[in-house]
Scaffold this motif. Sequence first.
Motif, short mmCIF file in Angstrom:
data_model
loop_
_atom_site.label_atom_id
_atom_site.label_comp_id
_atom_site.label_asym_id
_atom_site.label_seq_id
_atom_site.Cartn_x
_atom_site.Cartn_y
_atom_site.Cartn_z
N THR A 103 0.78 -0.99 -0.01
CA THR A 103 0.14 -0.11 0.03
C THR A 103 0.82 1.22 -0.21
OG1 THR A 103 -1.77 -1.24 1.31
CG2 THR A 103 -1.76 1.25 1.34
N VAL A 104 0.70 1.89 -0.97
CA VAL A 104 1.74 3.14 -1.11
C VAL A 104 0.91 4.22 -0.70
CG1 VAL A 104 2.86 2.06 -3.09
CG2 VAL A 104 1.03 3.58 -3.55
N THR A 105 -0.34 4.29 -0.12
CA THR A 105 -0.94 5.77 0.06
C THR A 105 -0.60 6.14 1.44
OG1 THR A 105 -2.87 4.31 0.45
CG2 THR A 105 -2.75 5.47 -1.58
N ASN A 106 0.14 5.19 2.34
CA ASN A 106 0.53 5.73 3.45
C ASN A 106 2.11 5.89 3.51
OD1 ASN A 106 -1.97 4.13 4.45
ND2 ASN A 106 -1.20 2.15 4.85
N MET A 107 2.37 6.50 4.58
CA MET A 107 3.82 6.89 4.64
C MET A 107 4.24 6.42 6.12
SD MET A 107 5.58 8.84 2.16
CE MET A 107 6.56 9.68 2.86
N PRO A 108 5.04 5.46 6.14
CA PRO A 108 5.71 4.60 5.41
C PRO A 108 4.66 3.63 4.68
CG PRO A 108 6.32 3.83 7.86
CD PRO A 108 5.55 5.05 7.79
N PRO A 109 5.04 2.92 3.58
CA PRO A 109 4.40 2.08 3.01
C PRO A 109 3.94 0.82 4.08
CG PRO A 109 6.28 1.85 1.80
CD PRO A 109 6.60 2.93 2.92
N THR A 110 2.95 -0.13 3.65
CA THR A 110 2.63 -1.22 4.42
C THR A 110 2.33 -2.33 3.46
OG1 THR A 110 0.22 -0.40 4.71
CG2 THR A 110 1.75 0.14 6.46
#
Length: 130
Positions: A103-110
């Motif tokens: 998931t790239v919409t989280n910072m950092p990715p999950t």
Amino acid sequence: MKVFYKKQGARGLTLIEMTLVILLMIVLSAVGFSGANAYSNWNKGREAGETLREVYAAQKLYLADHPTQEPSDLTSALLLPYLRNKSTFPTIESLTGASLTITVTNMPPTIQGDYDPSGNSTDNLWDVGE
């Protein structure tokens, strides 16, 4: 010159001795195989961590080039030019061999889904995912 002869009454290995040797070999091989499996699991976890760090670096580079962009608007296609392998977006392999997405919409990715190689959700060992 001495000549050595086999003494009379000398025997070979007994059945008990042979059984013990075979059991010892089985135990040692089982320990070796379990160690190899643990190393394989550790290696998958290490690769997952490296992949997440690479995607995180790509996120930061993209956001540095596009300061008005929000992290929640990121897509894997936007980050692709910022990754080492620019042809495909990386995935992570679970311990069962399934391919997990990031998931790239989280910072950092999950990692999407359950990814916990330790099997214990309270030890914080590779407890990543949504």
